[in-house]
Design a protein around this motif. Structure first.
Motif, PDB file in Angstrom:
ATOM      1  N   PHE A  86      33.411 -66.534  67.285  1.00 34.03           N
ATOM      2  CA  PHE A  86      32.618 -66.227  68.472  1.00 34.03           C
ATOM      3  C   PHE A  86      32.359 -67.459  69.335  1.00 34.03           C
ATOM      4  N   GLU A 121      37.572 -71.875  59.354  1.00 31.85           N
ATOM      5  CA  GLU A 121      37.070 -70.829  58.451  1.00 31.85           C
ATOM      6  C   GLU A 121      35.552 -70.947  58.286  1.00 31.85           C
ATOM      7  N   ARG A 122      35.067 -72.196  58.269  1.00 31.99           N
ATOM      8  CA  ARG A 122      33.618 -72.410  58.081  1.00 31.99           C
ATOM      9  C   ARG A 122      32.787 -71.837  59.223  1.00 31.99           C
ATOM     10  N   ILE A 123      33.382 -71.767  60.441  1.00 33.97           N
ATOM     11  CA  ILE A 123      32.582 -71.271  61.571  1.00 33.97           C
ATOM     12  C   ILE A 123      32.835 -69.782  61.838  1.00 33.97           C
ATOM     13  N   MET A 124      33.675 -69.169  60.991  1.00 29.50           N
ATOM     14  CA  MET A 124      33.959 -67.739  61.197  1.00 29.50           C
ATOM     15  C   MET A 124      33.048 -66.864  60.332  1.00 29.50           C
ATOM     16  N   TYR A 125      32.909 -65.624  60.740  1.00 27.94           N
ATOM     17  CA  TYR A 125      32.079 -64.665  60.000  1.00 27.94           C
ATOM     18  C   TYR A 125      32.962 -63.603  59.363  1.00 27.94           C
ATOM     19  N   TYR A 138      38.215 -60.808  66.663  1.00 25.47           N
ATOM     20  CA  TYR A 138      38.267 -60.429  65.247  1.00 25.47           C
ATOM     21  C   TYR A 138      39.708 -60.471  64.758  1.00 25.47           C
ATOM     22  N   ARG A 146      33.123 -59.936  57.951  1.00 22.69           N
ATOM     23  CA  ARG A 146      32.338 -58.704  58.055  1.00 22.69           C
ATOM     24  C   ARG A 146      33.082 -57.540  57.395  1.00 22.69           C
ATOM     25  N   GLU A 178      30.027 -70.535  68.411  1.00 20.62           N
ATOM     26  CA  GLU A 178      30.599 -71.441  67.413  1.00 20.62           C
ATOM     27  C   GLU A 178      31.744 -72.251  68.021  1.00 20.62           C
TER      28      GLU A 178
END
Lengths: 186, 345
Positions: free
Chosen positions: A119, A40-44, A65, A46, A122
């Motif tokens: 992505f 979760e920490r490396i996800m964005y 996504y 949006r 990451e």
């Protein structure tokens, strides 16, 4: 359903918070809470307005996504043909995590959407920092790519059979017509 | 109707914005220099922190362990080399009496007059020129004293910046990317990723090359019996960051020091040969590995960059000019390439 873009791994719809959203995504299902937190920490996260383009067909793809809220339309550009619609808990674009290929369709928010993106940069960084977790992520990803390939192959096979059936039907019809024409001439 | 800006307009806008940014940065040049040094150090040591993380350490712990390691290495360096460096600095301070300096300049003048006689120069008057220079700049020297005092503050600020960039760099980057509008989101990710891939090896390679040049210079000068070999070696390592000019400056300082301490140019050829050999090793062995094709800078661009950096950011700017330009060049290159790929241009 389109085997490349459609969610062939769909489960019962649930109300998701981020952690359960990830846990219910096949790529992350074997992960424990700590590992999910690391992912979760490396996800964005949006937010998209209705009608906003998430990515355009022909652009370099960099990752996947997951839909947390809303509906995403996957459209084949030149014809505008709707390939599939994806809702809560569905994911798309995961092959771009493995290989930077051009997006083969356009993703557009049909309604207001909340998406979580993972992505390649990451993922590569994670593989260096935490190879064990990286492998735990890559293995299901490869499995999913394989399953999509099998589904696409099955679809192609059935299409081939359908074409063959149609071809035989047309040939038979032509033969019958020729026969009828010959007998009328004779 | 959408108005498109013509090419000349874009170029003019770029020049105006670029110039404005440069002048803005120059106005706070000291802060910029400290941040750039801290950021470059953090970037160089980032893979080591990641390697530590791969052994199960949290990022904070990995950064702390890395800093402890660096402090130990620096401590060991100071423990073994500080007595030599201190002795060398002290001997410079003690050795610098006016009479000796006058004798040195007179010797230098005599040798130069002999060697340059064919040019028709009979009297150089270096001594009176030097005296005039010292008189003119005596006040400036006094003004430098507070800067020397703040040097310690700066030396503390750099590791501070480096620590937090190493520890929180990923979070800062994510925070920045989160601000990017959706249309430019994947584009920005891609540009930063490609820039990082190309620059990673280059910047770490430059750091390694400087370290190798510093150590080799120290060994060579020690073998040649040149005084102050540690200081000159460190200086040669630092100036190695300046292409073309750096190695020449390093060798010149070594030759001058050798002449000042021995009174002859006997070792000059050996020193020049040693520096040429070290440059050969650097150019043939290290640079091809570290210099990616896209990072290669045109000599003219390097020259202009050095002039601008010297003008606005002083000696430190001169050292950082080329790595900073490389960062900028790759970033601009990737931005332009990706603007096309993402149909934004």
């Amino acid at each position: 359903m389109d085997s490349f873009w459609g969610n062939i791994f769909k489960r019962e719809a649930q109300q998701h918070n981020t952690r359960t959203l990830l846990k219910n995504t096949p790529i992350f299902e074997s992960m424990n809470r700590r590992e999910l937190a690391a992912v979760e920490r490396i996800m964005y996260r949006r937010e998209y307005r209705a009608g906003e383009v998430i990515f355009q067909q022909g652009e370099p793809g960099l990752g996947m996504y997951i839909v947390q809220r809303g509906t995403v339309s996957i459209v084949y550009e030149p014809t505008g043909q709707l390939l599939t619609e994806l809702g809560e808990g569905d994911f798309f674009g995961e092959i771009a995590l493995l290989n930077e290929t051009l997006r083969s369709a356009t993703a557009r928010a049909k309604t207001a959407c909340t998406l979580w993106g993972l992505f390649q940069p990451e993922l590569l960084d994670l593989l260096k920092r935490n190879p064990r977790l990286g492998v735990k992520l890559l293995l299901p990803l490869a499995r999913i790519a394989g399953q999509r390939l099998v589904r696409a192959d099955q679809q192609m096979q059935s299409l081939r059979e359908e074409v063959q059936r149609n071809k035989t039907g047309v040939e038979n019809e032509l033969e019958q017509r020729d026969g009828a024409a010959d007998s009328s001439v004779g | 109707m959408e108005q498109r800006i013509p090419l000349w307009g874009k170029v003019a806008l770029l020049i105006v914005v670029g110039g404005g940014v440069l002048f803005g940065l120059a106005a706070v040049s000291e802060v910029v220099t400290l941040v750039v040094i801290g950021a470059l150090c953090a970037y160089v040591f980032d893979p080591l922190a990641s390697r530590l993380e791969s052994h199960g350490l949290s990022r904070t712990l990995a950064t702390t362990v890395l800093f402890a390691g660096l402090a130990l290495a620096l401590g060991a360096f100071l423990f073994f080399l500080f007595p030599i460096v201190a002795a060398q600095v002290q001997s410079i301070q003690e050795g610098f009496d006016v009479e000796q300096a006058r004798a040195f300049i007179e010797d230098l003048e005599r040798v130069l007059e002999e060697k340059l006689a064919f040019l028709g120069i009979d009297r150089l008057n270096v001594l009176s020129a030097a005296q005039q220079f010292v008189e003119q700049h005596a006040d400036d020297v006094l003004n430098y004293v507070p800067s020397v005092l703040s040097l310690f503050a700066r030396l503390l600020i750099i590791p501070f910046i480096m620590f937090f960039l190493l520890k929180d760099g990923r979070r800062i980057k994510k925070g920045f990317i989160n601000l990017v509008p959706n249309r430019y989101f994947e584009f920005t990710l891609n540009v930063l990723h490609k820039t990082n891939v190309q620059l990673g090896n280059y910047l770490r390679g430059q750091f390694l090359a400087s370290l190798i040049v510093a150590v080799l210079s120290m060994i060579a000068l020690r073998l040649l019996g040149v005084d102050y070999f540690v200081l000159i070696g460190l200086f040669a390592g630092l100036t190695n960051l300046i292409p073309y000019l750096g190695p020449v400056v390093g060798a010149s300082v070594a030759v001058l020091v050798s002449f000042a301490t021995t009174g002859t140019f006997d070792k000059a050829l050996f020193i020049i040969a040693a520096f040429a050999l070290i440059q050969g090793i650097d150019n043939a062995g290290v640079q091809p590995v570290v210099l990616a094709r896209n990072v290669k800078l045109h000599p003219l661009l390097i020259l202009i960059t050095l002039l601008i950096a010297a003008q606005f950011f002083g000696f430190l700017g001169l050292l950082l000019a080329v790595p900073a330009t490389a960062v900028l060049k790759v970033f601009v290159q990737e931005t332009i390439a990706n603007l096309r790929h993402y149909h934004l241009a």
